[in-house]
Design a protein around this motif. Structure first.
Motif, PDB file in Angstrom:
ATOM      1  N   MET A   1       4.877  -5.539  -6.898  1.00  0.00           N
ATOM      2  CA  MET A   1       5.677  -4.427  -6.397  1.00  0.00           C
ATOM      3  C   MET A   1       6.575  -3.900  -7.511  1.00  0.00           C
ATOM      4  O   MET A   1       7.141  -4.670  -8.289  1.00  0.00           O
ATOM      5  CB  MET A   1       6.533  -4.872  -5.204  1.00  0.00           C
ATOM      6  N   MET A   2       6.701  -2.581  -7.593  1.00  0.00           N
ATOM      7  CA  MET A   2       7.567  -1.952  -8.574  1.00  0.00           C
ATOM      8  C   MET A   2       9.021  -2.020  -8.113  1.00  0.00           C
ATOM      9  O   MET A   2       9.312  -1.906  -6.917  1.00  0.00           O
ATOM     10  CB  MET A   2       7.178  -0.483  -8.781  1.00  0.00           C
ATOM     11  N   THR A   3       9.911  -2.176  -9.067  1.00  0.00           N
ATOM     12  CA  THR A   3      11.337  -2.122  -8.747  1.00  0.00           C
ATOM     13  C   THR A   3      11.757  -0.668  -8.589  1.00  0.00           C
ATOM     14  O   THR A   3      11.013   0.253  -8.969  1.00  0.00           O
ATOM     15  CB  THR A   3      12.164  -2.765  -9.870  1.00  0.00           C
ATOM     16  N   ALA A   4      12.947  -0.460  -8.047  1.00  0.00           N
ATOM     17  CA  ALA A   4      13.472   0.910  -7.902  1.00  0.00           C
ATOM     18  C   ALA A   4      13.588   1.570  -9.265  1.00  0.00           C
ATOM     19  O   ALA A   4      13.319   2.773  -9.414  1.00  0.00           O
ATOM     20  CB  ALA A   4      14.824   0.867  -7.199  1.00  0.00           C
ATOM     21  N   GLU A   5      13.974   0.791 -10.274  1.00  0.00           N
ATOM     22  CA  GLU A   5      14.118   1.336 -11.634  1.00  0.00           C
ATOM     23  C   GLU A   5      12.766   1.780 -12.195  1.00  0.00           C
ATOM     24  O   GLU A   5      12.666   2.835 -12.836  1.00  0.00           O
ATOM     25  CB  GLU A   5      14.746   0.286 -12.563  1.00  0.00           C
TER      26      GLU A   5
ATOM     27  N   THR B   1      10.284   0.513   3.762  1.00  0.00           N
ATOM     28  CA  THR B   1      10.521  -0.889   3.433  1.00  0.00           C
ATOM     29  C   THR B   1       9.753  -1.236   2.165  1.00  0.00           C
ATOM     30  O   THR B   1       8.540  -1.150   2.129  1.00  0.00           O
ATOM     31  CB  THR B   1      10.034  -1.806   4.573  1.00  0.00           C
ATOM     32  N   MET B   2      10.491  -1.601   1.136  1.00  0.00           N
ATOM     33  CA  MET B   2       9.844  -1.966  -0.123  1.00  0.00           C
ATOM     34  C   MET B   2      10.238  -3.368  -0.569  1.00  0.00           C
ATOM     35  O   MET B   2       9.859  -3.824  -1.625  1.00  0.00           O
ATOM     36  CB  MET B   2      10.208  -0.956  -1.230  1.00  0.00           C
ATOM     37  N   ASP B   3      11.028  -4.051   0.238  1.00  0.00           N
ATOM     38  CA  ASP B   3      11.429  -5.418  -0.092  1.00  0.00           C
ATOM     39  C   ASP B   3      10.295  -6.347   0.294  1.00  0.00           C
ATOM     40  O   ASP B   3      10.219  -6.830   1.405  1.00  0.00           O
ATOM     41  CB  ASP B   3      12.717  -5.789   0.661  1.00  0.00           C
ATOM     42  N   HIS B   4       9.374  -6.581  -0.666  1.00  0.00           N
ATOM     43  CA  HIS B   4       8.185  -7.345  -0.342  1.00  0.00           C
ATOM     44  C   HIS B   4       8.491  -8.775   0.062  1.00  0.00           C
ATOM     45  O   HIS B   4       7.724  -9.391   0.787  1.00  0.00           O
ATOM     46  CB  HIS B   4       7.197  -7.345  -1.509  1.00  0.00           C
ATOM     47  N   SER B   5       9.604  -9.317  -0.376  1.00  0.00           N
ATOM     48  CA  SER B   5       9.933 -10.693  -0.025  1.00  0.00           C
ATOM     49  C   SER B   5      10.186 -10.838   1.475  1.00  0.00           C
ATOM     50  O   SER B   5       9.994 -11.895   2.056  1.00  0.00           O
ATOM     51  CB  SER B   5      11.172 -11.164  -0.787  1.00  0.00           C
ATOM     52  N   ALA B   6      10.595  -9.744   2.117  1.00  0.00           N
ATOM     53  CA  ALA B   6      10.894  -9.791   3.550  1.00  0.00           C
ATOM     54  C   ALA B   6       9.629  -9.801   4.389  1.00  0.00           C
ATOM     55  O   ALA B   6       9.645 -10.154   5.547  1.00  0.00           O
ATOM     56  CB  ALA B   6      11.756  -8.586   3.941  1.00  0.00           C
ATOM     57  N   HIS B   7       8.525  -9.403   3.817  1.00  0.00           N
ATOM     58  CA  HIS B   7       7.292  -9.287   4.594  1.00  0.00           C
ATOM     59  C   HIS B   7       6.148 -10.094   3.998  1.00  0.00           C
ATOM     60  O   HIS B   7       5.004  -9.895   4.339  1.00  0.00           O
ATOM     61  CB  HIS B   7       6.897  -7.814   4.717  1.00  0.00           C
TER      62      HIS B   7
ATOM     63  N   HIS C   1       0.825  -1.208   0.000  1.00  0.00           N
ATOM     64  CA  HIS C   1       0.000   0.000   0.000  1.00  0.00           C
ATOM     65  C   HIS C   1       0.865   1.267   0.000  1.00  0.00           C
ATOM     66  O   HIS C   1       0.543   2.246  -0.671  1.00  0.00           O
ATOM     67  CB  HIS C   1      -0.913   0.008   1.230  1.00  0.00           C
ATOM     68  N   ARG C   2       1.931   1.237   0.784  1.00  0.00           N
ATOM     69  CA  ARG C   2       2.801   2.420   0.842  1.00  0.00           C
ATOM     70  C   ARG C   2       3.347   2.764  -0.542  1.00  0.00           C
ATOM     71  O   ARG C   2       3.431   3.935  -0.918  1.00  0.00           O
ATOM     72  CB  ARG C   2       3.956   2.185   1.819  1.00  0.00           C
ATOM     73  N   GLN C   3       3.717   1.742  -1.286  1.00  0.00           N
ATOM     74  CA  GLN C   3       4.247   2.013  -2.624  1.00  0.00           C
ATOM     75  C   GLN C   3       3.155   2.542  -3.548  1.00  0.00           C
ATOM     76  O   GLN C   3       3.401   3.445  -4.353  1.00  0.00           O
ATOM     77  CB  GLN C   3       4.878   0.755  -3.227  1.00  0.00           C
ATOM     78  N   ALA C   4       1.942   2.013  -3.411  1.00  0.00           N
ATOM     79  CA  ALA C   4       0.829   2.518  -4.227  1.00  0.00           C
ATOM     80  C   ALA C   4       0.564   3.991  -3.929  1.00  0.00           C
ATOM     81  O   ALA C   4       0.310   4.784  -4.843  1.00  0.00           O
ATOM     82  CB  ALA C   4      -0.426   1.687  -3.960  1.00  0.00           C
ATOM     83  N   VAL C   5       0.634   4.355  -2.650  1.00  0.00           N
ATOM     84  CA  VAL C   5       0.436   5.764  -2.257  1.00  0.00           C
ATOM     85  C   VAL C   5       1.568   6.625  -2.821  1.00  0.00           C
ATOM     86  O   VAL C   5       1.335   7.743  -3.291  1.00  0.00           O
ATOM     87  CB  VAL C   5       0.352   5.889  -0.720  1.00  0.00           C
ATOM     88  N   GLU C   6       2.787   6.102  -2.774  1.00  0.00           N
ATOM     89  CA  GLU C   6       3.928   6.827  -3.334  1.00  0.00           C
ATOM     90  C   GLU C   6       3.735   7.051  -4.835  1.00  0.00           C
ATOM     91  O   GLU C   6       4.002   8.139  -5.352  1.00  0.00           O
ATOM     92  CB  GLU C   6       5.210   6.040  -3.085  1.00  0.00           C
ATOM     93  N   MET C   7       3.263   6.044  -5.529  1.00  0.00           N
ATOM     94  CA  MET C   7       2.976   6.176  -6.959  1.00  0.00           C
ATOM     95  C   MET C   7       1.874   7.202  -7.203  1.00  0.00           C
ATOM     96  O   MET C   7       1.954   8.022  -8.131  1.00  0.00           O
ATOM     97  CB  MET C   7       2.574   4.817  -7.529  1.00  0.00           C
ATOM     98  N   ALA C   8       0.838   7.148  -6.368  1.00  0.00           N
ATOM     99  CA  ALA C   8      -0.277   8.088  -6.512  1.00  0.00           C
ATOM    100  C   ALA C   8       0.183   9.526  -6.274  1.00  0.00           C
ATOM    101  O   ALA C   8      -0.264  10.459  -6.965  1.00  0.00           O
ATOM    102  CB  ALA C   8      -1.390   7.718  -5.539  1.00  0.00           C
ATOM    103  N   ASP C   9       1.102   9.714  -5.324  1.00  0.00           N
ATOM    104  CA  ASP C   9       1.627  11.060  -5.047  1.00  0.00           C
ATOM    105  C   ASP C   9       2.357  11.653  -6.259  1.00  0.00           C
ATOM    106  O   ASP C   9       2.383  12.864  -6.442  1.00  0.00           O
ATOM    107  CB  ASP C   9       2.579  11.021  -3.846  1.00  0.00           C
ATOM    108  N   LEU C  10       2.953  10.776  -7.074  1.00  0.00           N
ATOM    109  CA  LEU C  10       3.698  11.245  -8.249  1.00  0.00           C
ATOM    110  C   LEU C  10       2.771  11.847  -9.308  1.00  0.00           C
ATOM    111  O   LEU C  10       3.224  12.614 -10.166  1.00  0.00           O
ATOM    112  CB  LEU C  10       4.504  10.094  -8.866  1.00  0.00           C
TER     113      LEU C  10
END
Length: 211
Positions: A138-142, A126-132, A73-82
């Protein structure tokens, strides 16, 4: 002589009545004691029966769902903010706003559940989805850098394509929670995620001209 016998009989009758009263009192006390004992036993049994239900309100699947969905969800919000300042389409801007509005409160709710269960809340950033235990999508950093550097129609297309992939991952995680979870509110949230994000995917596919 007759009077003496009558007196003896009266004394015997009184003694017998007294003995009967004592017996009845003893029985009554025994019954009362048994009643209390039975009450305590039934209460105790009820408490022990409810204990597993209380302890079983969440399970490993619920924890995995919460710990995986938070960074997702955090990454989705980050994408939405862009989208602010980059998106060209009014529909994409509104979609991004809707995603943030829905997922920000869910992050707080998921974090609250983990805290109440005595489980670790994924750290910010934390964006390493494998850890959680997060699902795919999930989007990569690239990919995030690519989205950040895009603008106008290019941003709109990249945002929707990436968000469709992101939503697919979230729906997969939510369906796993529906199948394996034990915490009713978590299962309800999972159902909402499946419904709302499926609708958003349909909308984005239409905007991309795929439907």
């Amino acid at each position: 002589m007759i009077r003496k016998r009558s007196l003896v009989r009266r004394i015997a009758a009184i003694a017998a009545a007294g003995a009967a009263a004592l017996v009845l009192a003893a029985c009554g006390a025994g019954d009362e004691s048994a009643g209390h004992s039975g009450g305590h036993n039934s209460t105790s049994a009820s408490a022990s029966a409810s204990a597993p239900a209380s302890q079983g309100q969440s399970n490993a699947a619920d924890v995995a769902f919460a710990q995986g969905m938070i960074p997702h969800h955090r990454q989705a919000v980050e994408m939405a903010d862009l989208a602010d300042g980059r998106a060209q389409s009014a529909e994409v801007k509104q979609l991004a706003a809707d995603i943030k509005k829905a997922q920000d409160p869910e992050i707080k709710t998921l974090s609250g559940w983990l805290t109440s269960w005595g489980e670790e809340v994924p750290a910010e950033g934390t964006m390493d989805h494998s850890a959680h235990g997060a699902g795919g999508g999930m989007m990569t950093a690239e990919e995030m850098t690519e989205l950040e550097n895009a603008s106008g129609e290019e941003f709109d297309t990249a945002f929707m394509e990436m968000m469709i992939k992101h939503h697919e991952g979230a729906i997969e995680m939510a369906k796993t929670e529906q199948a394996d979870g034990a915490h009713a509110p978590a299962q309800e949230m999972a159902a909402q995620i499946v419904t709302s994000q499926s609708a958003e995917m349909e909308q984005m596919n239409k905007l991309l001209g795929r439907n």
